[in-house]
Scaffold this active site. Sequence first.
Site, PDB file in Angstrom:
ATOM      1  N   THR A 100       1.149  -1.286   0.349  1.00  0.00           N
ATOM      2  CA  THR A 100      -0.413   0.102  -0.285  1.00  0.00           C
ATOM      3  C   THR A 100       0.892   1.225   0.014  1.00  0.00           C
ATOM      4  OG1 THR A 100       0.149   0.027   2.431  1.00  0.00           O
ATOM      5  CG2 THR A 100      -1.719  -1.464   1.145  1.00  0.00           C
ATOM      6  N   ASP A 101       1.709   1.062   0.364  1.00  0.00           N
ATOM      7  CA  ASP A 101       2.814   2.537   0.296  1.00  0.00           C
ATOM      8  C   ASP A 101       2.755   3.035  -0.917  1.00  0.00           C
ATOM      9  OD1 ASP A 101       3.240   2.049   3.025  1.00  0.00           O
ATOM     10  OD2 ASP A 101       5.347   1.369   2.977  1.00  0.00           O
TER      11      ASP A 101
HETATM   12  N1  LIG Z   1       0.553  -1.759   4.341  1.00  0.00           N
HETATM   13  C1  LIG Z   1       1.353  -1.964   3.255  1.00  0.00           C
HETATM   14  O1  LIG Z   1       1.400  -3.092   1.810  1.00  0.00           O
HETATM   15  C2  LIG Z   1       2.737  -0.794   3.712  1.00  0.00           C
HETATM   16  C3  LIG Z   1       4.482  -2.257   3.253  1.00  0.00           C
HETATM   17  N2  LIG Z   1       4.817  -1.703   3.645  1.00  0.00           N
HETATM   18  C4  LIG Z   1       3.908  -2.062   1.386  1.00  0.00           C
HETATM   19  O2  LIG Z   1       4.163  -1.000   0.884  1.00  0.00           O
HETATM   20  O3  LIG Z   1       4.452  -3.187   0.819  1.00  0.00           O
END
Ligand SMILES: NC(=O)C[C@H](N)C(=O)O
Length: 337
Positions: A100-101
């Site tokens: 999500t990043d």
């Molecule tokens: N919630 C997530 O997916 C965070 C993770 N650090 C990513 O972006 O891979």
Amino acid sequence: KEVAQQQKLANVVILATGGTIAGAGASAANSATYQAAKLGVDKLIAGVPELADIANVRGEQVMQIASESISNDDLLKLGKRVAELAESKDVDGIVITHGTDTLEETAYFLNLVEKTDKPIVVVGSMRPGTAMSADGMLNLYNAVAVASDKQSRGKGVLVTMNDEIQSGRDVSKAVNIKTEAFKSAWGPMGMVVEGKSYWFRLPAKRHTANSEFDIKQISSLPQVDIAYGYGNVTDTAYKALAQGGAKAVIHAGTGNGSVSSRVVPALQELRKNGVQIIRSSHVNQGGFVLRNAEQPDDKNDWVVAHDLNPQKARILAMVAMTKTQDSKELQRIFWEY
Ligand SMILES: NC(=O)C[C@H](N)C(=O)O
């Protein structure tokens, strides 16, 4: 009977890239402490058997990383695979599982360069699958439901998180500890509930089939970097980015993209040396930067990012600069996309 059922269902390919949706923690209580990008796509699909009721699903592992580590080359690789699949007659929709990043960056990139009307849905999760109340299963189910739906065609790249259908252009990670993490200043486009989509808005900006950019014609992306505005800021970072080879610097400005008087001369100098200067805003929800407001952009020959946040402005600048180095053309593109 089973064959007849399969023939009725849409064919959806899930392209897995890693992220928390493929993450695993040591205990069910670990909702924030875990390792991203651990589970393969087959396990993700097997974890949601209900997918078989709504689509004929198959998976491909494109990469296996946490999304903060995604590079421009990774974007190109993913984008080219999406384009190949979108051209295939037996593919009706594409889902991309993603951390999500930087999900908002990848979704916007695909929105600009994929020449297709077929649904492309990017999805992630805030908690790993091993956690209590993990959100990945439902988010993935919703993504496949939206990708299977004929109504999703021609609406640009979509993001399904927390039951909402968001535009990949507008949406941004606004909170990093809640499952209600993704927001758009202009609101979601719809909702997805029990596998059914409910639509309320359409995107007004150019995207996908109506875009002038095509992933098949892009073999590399120019270096574009971001520098942050704040009280007592100096011009050190801006100069260093240009020295490091940036073809454009996104100013992640305060307020409406305002620029400190300590930084203005350096940005004017960089522009004279050919570096594009693009004023954006780092306000959290709904930055809105207008030309010649706060700074004389016409005089300085700078570009404004309008409502695009700095990370999205970087994506558009890179894509646009595969075609033009002209600041007026760049500004037109920033108004249209
Ligand atoms: N919630 C997530 O997916 C965070 C993770 N650090 C990513 O972006 O891979």
